[in-house]
Design an enzyme around this catalytic site. Structure first.
Site, PDB file in Angstrom:
ATOM      1  CG  LEU A  83       6.133   6.362  -0.659  1.00 43.51           C
ATOM      2  CD1 LEU A  83       6.765   5.156   0.007  1.00 43.51           C
ATOM      3  CD2 LEU A  83       7.051   7.569  -0.546  1.00 43.51           C
ATOM      4  CB  THR A 136       8.373   2.860   3.666  1.00 45.32           C
ATOM      5  OG1 THR A 136       7.093   2.912   4.267  1.00 45.32           O
ATOM      6  CG2 THR A 136       8.831   4.267   3.363  1.00 45.32           C
ATOM      7  CG  PHE A 187      -0.497   0.666   2.426  1.00 45.25           C
ATOM      8  CD1 PHE A 187       0.228  -0.036   3.369  1.00 45.25           C
ATOM      9  CD2 PHE A 187      -0.756   2.013   2.657  1.00 45.25           C
ATOM     10  CE1 PHE A 187       0.691   0.586   4.526  1.00 45.25           C
ATOM     11  CE2 PHE A 187      -0.302   2.643   3.813  1.00 45.25           C
ATOM     12  CZ  PHE A 187       0.426   1.933   4.746  1.00 45.25           C
ATOM     13  CE  LYS A 188       4.516   1.559   4.589  1.00 45.99           C
ATOM     14  NZ  LYS A 188       3.979   0.264   5.014  1.00 45.99           N
ATOM     15  CG  ASP A 189       3.758   0.874  -4.707  1.00 45.68           C
ATOM     16  OD1 ASP A 189       4.884   1.392  -4.604  1.00 45.68           O
ATOM     17  OD2 ASP A 189       3.581  -0.330  -4.962  1.00 45.68           O
TER      18      ASP A 189
END
Ligand SMILES: *Cc1c(COP(=O)(O)O)cnc(C)c1O
Length: 496
Positions: free
Chosen positions: A117, A147, A112-114
């Protein structure tokens, strides 16, 4: 529209614009930037349910980033949510027997960091342009596994930036490690540290607030910023998908528009669930925010007792991205429930760093009713994976399984039949061994890459492009350091 300004949770900086807050990452006093108010959603829930992901992103983000021109923000959004994601929906929802899984892992690095980011580099560049900044921006990042890769992917070869990632050498999955150490890009630097995520995060925060070091950087034409969820530029894009998820459910007539839903969020640094709390405060119809922890259950204890106590053994689990004892973003919630009292926040944070714990007042605890804290043990996590697979033919990763397990306990305990969305934070392919072993003992002690192929057969889907053939990629980063050597290695990378 009212302008939104940001101030430090610890009080020394106020009236900072969104673009300045994004550039700085963290406040000079060690506090986190927080908007002076949580804006209300500009349109109705019915209206937002008609929007696609990018339109939803604009509607939500423009309420927070008020010093971005419409064209600037739309441009960032266009560049972020494109074919890097393997589905046009960006964040699709999967319905199972008893819950909805919001799949936040369709971006390039499979976590989910995408979601944040992929846009942060564009927000940062736009912010630098707005302030006429000529310095090279150095992104300093601590990662519990996901991350790091998402930030590397977002910043690789972005001009006028350097990106430095610190990850706990023994605290990430094999796929996570390979994703990072095989990263291409002349401005990328990856370092394994002998320590855990908390060590990496504390080290990074210390470098950030080191005034002397900051001056030295400046003399050399550099300035730091952060890709961690301490940066408001990470938090704001994460609010978007809660609205989008809700809108999707309305659109599919799974819920009545206006009906309350629960969100379950597998939590580490408290960034993702804080974004859900912001969404609720903007007007999203939410009943409970269910905060799911693994064996590092500091947050579970905190919601139960009002005491935050990091003084305990750090446990390495099969959900490594949640192996965290110091949840940075909780500071923002503490600030809000203290009635925006920086003095109180500073006092509690200083107690945390000196004594390893703090206790909030009962008035503050009373304001935490939106949250329910739960946790899942390793056994429960594995059982959740196997149950979901056997009953729904659906594979979930270890972090999502923590959330699912906590949700099952919550339902039993509270008898709550509110429809519930589970934030599905990573692709099962990132944690192949743990997931496959939970499905069947026969996969115990198998090679990760063999299992990846077996998983692909089981799911009847291709191995995602981001990690296909990863075992054959060249290792480009071999640096390691001790936790007290982080500053030195940064100096080395930047030729200071
Ligand atoms: C980062 C991460 C989490 C925890 O999110 P926070 O915002 O730190 O609470 C959960 N699951 C996965 C897969 C992650 O990468």
């Amino acid at each position: 529209m009212e302008d939104i300004y940001y101030s430090s949770t610890r009080g020394s900086e106020t009236k900072v614009s969104a673009s300045e807050a994004i550039l700085k990452g963290i406040s000079e006093d060690g506090g986190l930037f927080i908007p002076n108010e949580i804006p209300k959603l500009k349109c109705t829930i019915e209206e937002i349910s008609k929007l696609d992901y990018k339109e939803t992103a604009y509607t939500v983000m423009s309420s927070f980033l008020t010093d971005f021109a419409e064209e600037e923000l739309k441009n960032c959004i266009e560049k972020a949510y494109d074919a890097k994601f393997d589905t046009e929906e960006i964040a699709p929802i999967k319905k199972t027997d008893d819950a909805y899984f919001l799949e936040l892992y369709h971006g390039p690095t499979l976590a989910f960091k995408d979601m944040a980011l992929s846009i942060l580099p564009h927000l940062l560049k736009t912010s630098a342009r707005k302030h006429n900044i000529k310095d090279k921006i150095v992104i300093l990042t601590a990662t519990s596994g996901d991350t790091g890769k998402a930030a590397l992917e977002g910043f690789a070869d972005v001009e006028d930036t350097e990106i430095i990632v610190f990850f706990p050498e023994d605290g990430v999955s094999e796929v996570q490690r390979l994703q990072m150490v095989t990263q291409k890009g002349s401005n990328t630097h990856v370092v394994g540290i002998e320590g855990n995520f908390d060590d990496a995060q504390s080290g990074v925060k210390k470098i950030f607030t080191d005034k002397e070091f900051g001056d030295k950087l400046k003399e050399n034409g550099y300035r730091f910023s952060s890709a961690n969820s301490i940066n408001i530029g990470r938090l704001v894009p994460q609010i978007v998908y809660y609205f989008y998820a809700y809108g999707s459910l309305c659109k599919k007539k799974e819920i009545e528009c206006g009906e309350k839903v629960n969100f379950v969020v597998p939590t580490g640094n408290f960034g993702n669930i804080l974004a859900a709390y912001f969404a609720k405060n903007m007007g999203l119809p939410v009943n409970k925010l269910i905060c799911a922890s693994n064996d590092n259950k500091v947050l579970f204890d905190f919601f139960k007792t009002g005491v935050y106590d990091r003084d305990r053994e750090f446990v390495t689990t099969i959900s490594p991205s949640m192996d965290i004892l110091i949840s940075s973003n909780l500071e923002r919630l503490i600030y809000l429930v203290s009635g925006r009292t920086p003095k109180k926040v500073s006092q509690l944070m200083s107690e945390l760093s000196v004594n390893g714990k703090y206790q909030i007042t009962s008035e503050m605890s009373d304001k935490l009713q939106d949250f329910y804290g739960g946790y899942a043990t390793e056994e429960e996590t594995k059982r959740a994976i196997s149950k979901m697979y056997n009953e729904n033919d659906y594979l979930i990763d270890t972090h999502t399984a923590v959330a699912y397990s906590v949700y099952e306990k919550y339902k039993d305990e509270k008898n709550d039949s509110t429809k519930t969305v589970i934030a599905s934070t990573a692709s099962p392919y990132k944690f192949t061994n743990a997931v496959m072993e939970a499905v069947d003992d026969k996969y115990l002690n198998c090679n990760s890459f063999e299992l990846m192929k077996k998983m692909s057969a089981l799911m009847n889907s291709d191995i995602p492009a981001g990690i296909r053939g990863i075992e054959e990629r060249e290792i480009l980063h071999k640096n390691t350091c001790k936790k007290d050597e982080m500053k030195n290695i940064v100096e080395k990378f930047l030729n200071l």
